[in-house]
Design a protein around this motif. Structure first.
Motif, PDB file in Angstrom:
ATOM      1  N   LEU A 155       1.058  -0.865  -0.078  1.00  0.00           N
ATOM      2  CA  LEU A 155       0.000  -0.165   0.143  1.00  0.00           C
ATOM      3  C   LEU A 155       0.939   1.430   0.030  1.00  0.00           C
ATOM      4  N   LEU A 156       1.447   1.182   1.148  1.00  0.00           N
ATOM      5  CA  LEU A 156       2.776   2.401   1.022  1.00  0.00           C
ATOM      6  C   LEU A 156       3.626   2.500  -0.281  1.00  0.00           C
ATOM      7  N   HIS A 157       4.152   1.550  -1.377  1.00  0.00           N
ATOM      8  CA  HIS A 157       4.709   1.794  -2.196  1.00  0.00           C
ATOM      9  C   HIS A 157       3.730   1.935  -3.176  1.00  0.00           C
ATOM     10  N   ALA A 158       2.521   2.058  -3.419  1.00  0.00           N
ATOM     11  CA  ALA A 158       1.211   2.391  -4.016  1.00  0.00           C
ATOM     12  C   ALA A 158       1.459   3.687  -4.138  1.00  0.00           C
ATOM     13  N   ILE A 159       1.347   4.357  -2.993  1.00  0.00           N
ATOM     14  CA  ILE A 159       1.345   5.857  -2.083  1.00  0.00           C
ATOM     15  C   ILE A 159       1.896   6.223  -3.028  1.00  0.00           C
ATOM     16  N   CYS A 160       3.392   6.386  -2.408  1.00  0.00           N
ATOM     17  CA  CYS A 160       4.489   6.431  -2.694  1.00  0.00           C
ATOM     18  C   CYS A 160       5.277   7.415  -4.594  1.00  0.00           C
ATOM     19  N   ASP A 161       4.740   5.912  -5.257  1.00  0.00           N
ATOM     20  CA  ASP A 161       4.660   6.186  -6.333  1.00  0.00           C
ATOM     21  C   ASP A 161       3.566   6.844  -7.181  1.00  0.00           C
ATOM     22  N   ALA A 162       2.125   7.526  -6.433  1.00  0.00           N
ATOM     23  CA  ALA A 162       0.992   8.017  -7.282  1.00  0.00           C
ATOM     24  C   ALA A 162       2.237   9.575  -6.456  1.00  0.00           C
ATOM     25  N   LEU A 163       2.771   9.883  -5.775  1.00  0.00           N
ATOM     26  CA  LEU A 163       3.344  11.179  -4.760  1.00  0.00           C
ATOM     27  C   LEU A 163       4.001  11.271  -6.465  1.00  0.00           C
ATOM     28  N   LEU A 164       4.897  10.681  -6.330  1.00  0.00           N
ATOM     29  CA  LEU A 164       5.822  10.903  -7.435  1.00  0.00           C
ATOM     30  C   LEU A 164       5.690  11.411  -8.678  1.00  0.00           C
ATOM     31  N   GLY A 165       4.532   9.785  -8.657  1.00  0.00           N
ATOM     32  CA  GLY A 165       4.317  10.425 -10.616  1.00  0.00           C
ATOM     33  C   GLY A 165       3.455  12.231 -10.374  1.00  0.00           C
ATOM     34  N   ALA A 166       2.997  12.318  -9.471  1.00  0.00           N
ATOM     35  CA  ALA A 166       2.904  13.577  -9.764  1.00  0.00           C
ATOM     36  C   ALA A 166       3.116  14.904  -9.520  1.00  0.00           C
ATOM     37  N   GLY A 167       4.742  14.574  -8.852  1.00  0.00           N
ATOM     38  CA  GLY A 167       5.260  14.924  -8.582  1.00  0.00           C
ATOM     39  C   GLY A 167       6.795  15.244  -9.682  1.00  0.00           C
ATOM     40  N   GLY A 168       5.838  14.825 -11.273  1.00  0.00           N
ATOM     41  CA  GLY A 168       7.265  14.026 -11.997  1.00  0.00           C
ATOM     42  C   GLY A 168       8.555  13.520 -12.031  1.00  0.00           C
ATOM     43  N   LEU A 169       8.739  12.438 -10.514  1.00  0.00           N
ATOM     44  CA  LEU A 169      10.377  12.629 -10.125  1.00  0.00           C
ATOM     45  C   LEU A 169      10.052  10.872 -10.147  1.00  0.00           C
ATOM     46  N   ARG A 170       9.585  10.472 -11.062  1.00  0.00           N
ATOM     47  CA  ARG A 170       9.568   9.420 -12.025  1.00  0.00           C
ATOM     48  C   ARG A 170       8.964   8.404 -10.989  1.00  0.00           C
ATOM     49  N   ASP A 171       9.554   6.868 -10.149  1.00  0.00           N
ATOM     50  CA  ASP A 171       8.666   5.754  -9.064  1.00  0.00           C
ATOM     51  C   ASP A 171       9.723   5.639  -8.024  1.00  0.00           C
ATOM     52  N   ILE A 172       9.554   4.288  -7.108  1.00  0.00           N
ATOM     53  CA  ILE A 172       9.984   3.905  -5.840  1.00  0.00           C
ATOM     54  C   ILE A 172      11.784   3.923  -6.903  1.00  0.00           C
ATOM     55  N   GLY A 173      11.281   2.658  -7.447  1.00  0.00           N
ATOM     56  CA  GLY A 173      12.593   2.497  -7.800  1.00  0.00           C
ATOM     57  C   GLY A 173      14.273   3.065  -7.815  1.00  0.00           C
ATOM     58  N   GLN A 174      13.597   4.246  -8.720  1.00  0.00           N
ATOM     59  CA  GLN A 174      14.756   5.074  -9.046  1.00  0.00           C
ATOM     60  C   GLN A 174      15.308   5.432  -7.373  1.00  0.00           C
TER      61      GLN A 174
END
Length: 164
Positions: free
Chosen positions: A42-61
């Motif tokens: 759940l937190l990983h999906a939220i991290c990716d949503a936040l990073l995507g909104a900010g144009g900051l790629r993804d959690i793996g990066q």
């Protein structure tokens, strides 16, 4: 005011011998999720949503599974780091809506604590964070109880004159 939307999705398989971490808390269950960190899907999906909104790629990066620094890491700490990247650029959470997809365990009783934990990590009000849980009616890999999936959508906003 500038606004952006981001979406995130993550999946982890069940494994014996690990605690089940979801929404920043340990959920009583006979299995946990496999992952380099604590595997909080759940937190990983939220991290990716936040990073995507900010144009900051993804959690793996930002937190690669090849980096021993993140072995067993708390996903709540990763979420706070991700949100710190956004706030440094002037972004604030508008709202978050997320869904955990699994057959077991039943999560309804844990959702209020998850929402409060996530809201606290994001320096947000609890009513800005909505968490849901559903099943796939025994269809697909989640229905066969092979793993857990989560998806999240966030809205972030900042004042129009604020630029990075």
């Amino acid at each position: 005011m500038n606004i952006r939307v981001g979406q995130g999705f993550d999946v982890h398989r069940w494994v014996d011998g690990r605690p089940l971490m979801l929404g920043g808390m340990e959920i009583p269950h006979n299995q946990g999720l496999l992952g380099h960190s604590d595997a909080d899907v759940l937190l990983h999906a939220i991290c990716d949503a936040l990073l995507g909104a900010g144009g900051l790629r993804d959690i793996g990066q930002h937190f690669p599974d090849s980096d021993p620094l993140y072995k067993g890491a708390s996903s709540l700490m990763l979420l706070q780091e991700v949100y710190g990247l956004l706030t440094k650029e002037g972004w604030l959470l508008g709202n978050l809506d997320a869904t955990v997809i699994c057959e077991k365990p039943k999560l309804a009783e844990h959702i209020p604590t998850m929402q409060l934990t996530i809201a606290t990590a994001l320096k947000a009000e609890p009513d800005q964070v909505n968490i849901k849980a559903t099943t796939t009616e025994k269809l697909g890999f989640t229905g066969r109880n092979e793993g857990v999936a989560a998806q999240a959508v966030v809205l972030i906003a900042r004042e129009a004159h604020r630029r990075s």
